[in-house]
Design an enzyme around this catalytic site. Structure first.
Site, PDB file in Angstrom:
ATOM      1  N   LYS A 279      44.059  47.360  -1.400  1.00 33.13           N
ATOM      2  CA  LYS A 279      43.648  46.387  -0.390  1.00 33.13           C
ATOM      3  C   LYS A 279      43.510  47.070   0.975  1.00 33.13           C
ATOM      4  CE  LYS A 279      45.821  42.219  -2.288  1.00 33.13           C
ATOM      5  NZ  LYS A 279      44.594  41.435  -2.482  1.00 33.13           N
ATOM      6  N   ARG A 353      46.068  37.488 -12.894  1.00 31.40           N
ATOM      7  CA  ARG A 353      45.620  36.921 -14.180  1.00 31.40           C
ATOM      8  C   ARG A 353      46.069  37.782 -15.342  1.00 31.40           C
ATOM      9  NH1 ARG A 353      39.533  37.177 -12.093  1.00 31.40           N
ATOM     10  NH2 ARG A 353      40.667  36.937 -10.128  1.00 31.40           N
TER      11      ARG A 353
HETATM   12  N1  BES Z   1      47.135  38.005  -4.542  1.00 32.36           N
HETATM   13  C1  BES Z   1      45.729  38.142  -4.428  1.00 32.36           C
HETATM   14  C2  BES Z   1      45.050  36.865  -3.950  1.00 32.36           C
HETATM   15  C3  BES Z   1      45.204  36.538  -2.500  1.00 32.36           C
HETATM   16  C4  BES Z   1      44.469  37.212  -1.543  1.00 32.36           C
HETATM   17  C5  BES Z   1      46.020  35.506  -2.107  1.00 32.36           C
HETATM   18  C6  BES Z   1      44.586  36.861  -0.210  1.00 32.36           C
HETATM   19  C7  BES Z   1      46.132  35.157  -0.789  1.00 32.36           C
HETATM   20  C8  BES Z   1      45.410  35.831   0.169  1.00 32.36           C
HETATM   21  C9  BES Z   1      45.134  38.494  -5.781  1.00 32.36           C
HETATM   22  O1  BES Z   1      45.922  39.296  -6.577  1.00 32.36           O
HETATM   23  C10 BES Z   1      43.884  39.246  -5.496  1.00 32.36           C
HETATM   24  O2  BES Z   1      43.971  40.291  -4.949  1.00 32.36           O
HETATM   25  N2  BES Z   1      42.760  38.672  -5.879  1.00 32.36           N
HETATM   26  C11 BES Z   1      41.505  39.265  -5.631  1.00 32.36           C
HETATM   27  C12 BES Z   1      40.640  39.041  -6.825  1.00 32.36           C
HETATM   28  C13 BES Z   1      39.351  39.817  -6.801  1.00 32.36           C
HETATM   29  C14 BES Z   1      39.623  41.302  -6.924  1.00 32.36           C
HETATM   30  C15 BES Z   1      38.475  39.350  -7.938  1.00 32.36           C
HETATM   31  C16 BES Z   1      40.903  38.597  -4.395  1.00 32.36           C
HETATM   32  O3  BES Z   1      41.063  37.389  -4.230  1.00 32.36           O
HETATM   33  O4  BES Z   1      40.308  39.305  -3.593  1.00 32.36           O
HETATM   34 MN    MN Z   2      45.653  41.335  -6.166  1.00 30.59          MN
END
Ligand code: BES
Ligand code: MN
Ligand code: ZN
Length: 495
Positions: A279, A353
């Site tokens: 990230k 997931r």
């Molecule tokens: N934990 C995150 C989702 C999230 C992001 C929650 C920001 C709250 C604030 C999750 O694990 C994630 O990183 N999801 C990705 C999915 C994508 C790679 C398809 C996302 O939402 O960017």
């Molecule tokens: Mn994630």
């Protein structure tokens, strides 16, 4: 805080009183009684223009004739017949803050004289308790100077007519149990990720077995998960030095011992750096909140034990950490999930997931009545719904309606997203049964669609709490959502 119910004459109250007044100087019944008792004190204040009843106004009166009270807090509520639930919340916050600031220790509240459309005394009092506890919440476990809490409010008495006291007492029992569950969820979530790791989550789960003899807890470590072929869950944990732990909290109190359990599964990523699909640095600290699903399941189980509801409920905290490392899983990896379905990892940041799919397969062994998973699953859900509604996805109409109904009752809002079969097409992979991401569009739904492949053997719903589980900015902190919604859902299941 202690909460109680009484029906005391205004003239006999010798502690502190909260009275409500509406815009245009309209007095509530208790305020009118007080006005008479004090020979028109409020009427005079209205006449000279010092009391308007506008929302947000608080006057503190002392030494009033014929009244023994130390202080009377006169709280403006706005237009009498137009008060919304959100406004009512602000009114409570304002009143309690004013009481708190004077260092008063006890207050008799007439806040239940605020009338809201389609809400009764039970609702009014329960909402007040949840709001009071939330507004007095502080997380200062890591501040070297704690806030001075010497003489503070320790009892709120709701003044209620005799015939409504049973309802009021039930509201207090429910309100306190839920508020305590919310507080625990907030505390666990606010703990920093160097302390709140999967083992810490498991220890919290185990502490619930001490708390109530209706609860048994089992913790699965990586060895146990490997024996169960939970390969997908374990792949996410591969890059972390902290062992993945899945806690299974079993609460059994249904009069029919063999009644099928309601199962709650919480995403418990104690930190989500994204893994090799790292990230950006901005706000990455907030990914300590990626375990808020698990924290909320913990809070619900605690509230349940407190209320001793006659149900069978199983709560699963799926603890794990997602970090980049030489041993981390990679984009391109193909995992065989516990269900047998294979998944091509296209982004290691879509890890929730991958953890949940195995946890959702694991819970089949309980032959659930229904399964609800709670997860900070997608940023896309925040884009779609903002920070006020959790996203709901469900394969069962009755379950979806039950959850939306509980959301409406508690104002712990949720909004349903569609889950039609077209979305599955976005999850096609050239090399495996499924890809773990579904492309740019409808990300909250494709995440739910992914999970739906693993929930075919029971009625299932999914709550995406990515936008609702914590607040950002100056008030950064966990919200404890959706403890209130889920506990209400369980209360509603009691026949
Ligand atoms: N934990 C995150 C989702 C999230 C992001 C929650 C920001 C709250 C604030 C999750 O694990 C994630 O990183 N999801 C990705 C999915 C994508 C790679 C398809 C996302 O939402 O960017
Ligand atoms: Mn994630
Ligand atoms: Zn995550």
């Amino acid at each position: 805080m202690k909460y109680s119910v009484k029906n005391t004459a205004l003239s006999q109250i010798n502690s502190n009183i909260i009275l409500v007044v509406f815009e245009g100087g309209v007095l509530s019944p208790a305020a009118a009684e007080f006005d008479q008792l004090s020979q028109g004190y409020l009427t005079q204040l209205i006449q000279v223009g010092e009391l308007s009843g506008k929302q947000g106004q608080v006057l503190i009166l002392r030494n009033v004739a014929n009244c023994q009270a130390q202080r009377i807090f006169v709280v403006g509520c706005g237009k009498k017949d137009e008060i919304t639930e959100r406004q009512y919340k602000q009114i409570i916050q304002k009143a309690i803050q004013a009481v708190h600031d004077t260092q008063a220790t006890e207050v008799v509240s007439f806040l239940n004289e605020v009338e809201l459309k389609d809400r009764d005394v039970y609702w009014n009092i329960r909402f007040a308790i949840e709001t009071i506890e939330a507004s007095l919440y502080k997380f200062d476990a890591f501040k070297s100077k704690k806030t001075n809490e010497s003489a503070v409010l320790n009892e709120v008495v709701f003044n209620v007519q005799d015939e409504l006291q049973q309802n009021a007492l039930l509201a207090i029992a429910h309100g306190q149990a839920i508020a305590q569950g919310v507080k625990s969820a907030k505390d666990i979530a606010n703990y920093p990720p160097n302390i709140c790791n999967p083992t810490y989550l498991a220890e919290q789960a185990q502490s619930l077995a001490q708390y109530s003899n209706l609860i048994k807890v089992q913790v699965l470590g990586e060895k146990e998960m490997a024996e169960l072929n939970m390969t997908s869950y374990l792949a996410v944990s591969q890059g972390s030095q902290n062992e993945a732990k899945m806690s299974v909290i079993e609460y059994r109190n249904h009069p029919d011992k063999n009644a099928k359990p309601i199962v709650l599964v919480g995403k418990g990523l104690t930190f989500d750096a994204g893994g090799i699909s790292l990230k950006p640095a901005d706000s990455m600290d907030e990914m300590k909140y990626d375990m808020c699903g698990a924290a909320s399941v913990f809070g619900v189980m605690q509230a349940l034990a407190e209320l001793k509801l006659p149900l069978n409920v199983i709560g699963v905290l799926a603890g794990c950490e997602n970090l980049p490392d030489g041993n981390a899983y990679r984009p391109g990896d193909i995992l065989t999930t516990m269900s047998g379905l294979t998944v091509e990892v296209l982004n290691t940041d879509a890890e929730g997931r991958l953890v949940l799919c195995d946890a959702l397969t694991y819970v089949e062994r309980f032959e659930p009545e229904c399964v609800i998973d709670v997860a900070t699953l997608t940023g896309a859900c925040v884009v779609a719904l903002g920070q006020h509604n959790s996203g709901l996805i469900a394969t069962d109409e009755k379950l979806a309606k039950g959850l939306l109904n509980a959301a409406e009752q508690t104002t712990d809002k949720a909004w349903r997203l569609p889950l039609s079969e077209e979305y599955q097409e976005q999850l096609k992979s050239n090399f495996a049964d499924l890809a773990n991401i579904g492309g740019r569009w409808g990300g909250a739904i494709t995440a739910g669609a992914f999970l739906a492949n693993f929930t075919k053997n029971y009625p299932w719903a999914h709550l995406d709490i990515a936008g609702t589980a914590w607040l950002q900015g100056a008030n950064k902190g966990a919200t404890g959502r959706p403890v209130s919604l889920l506990t209400q859902f369980l209360i509603n299941q009691v026949k």
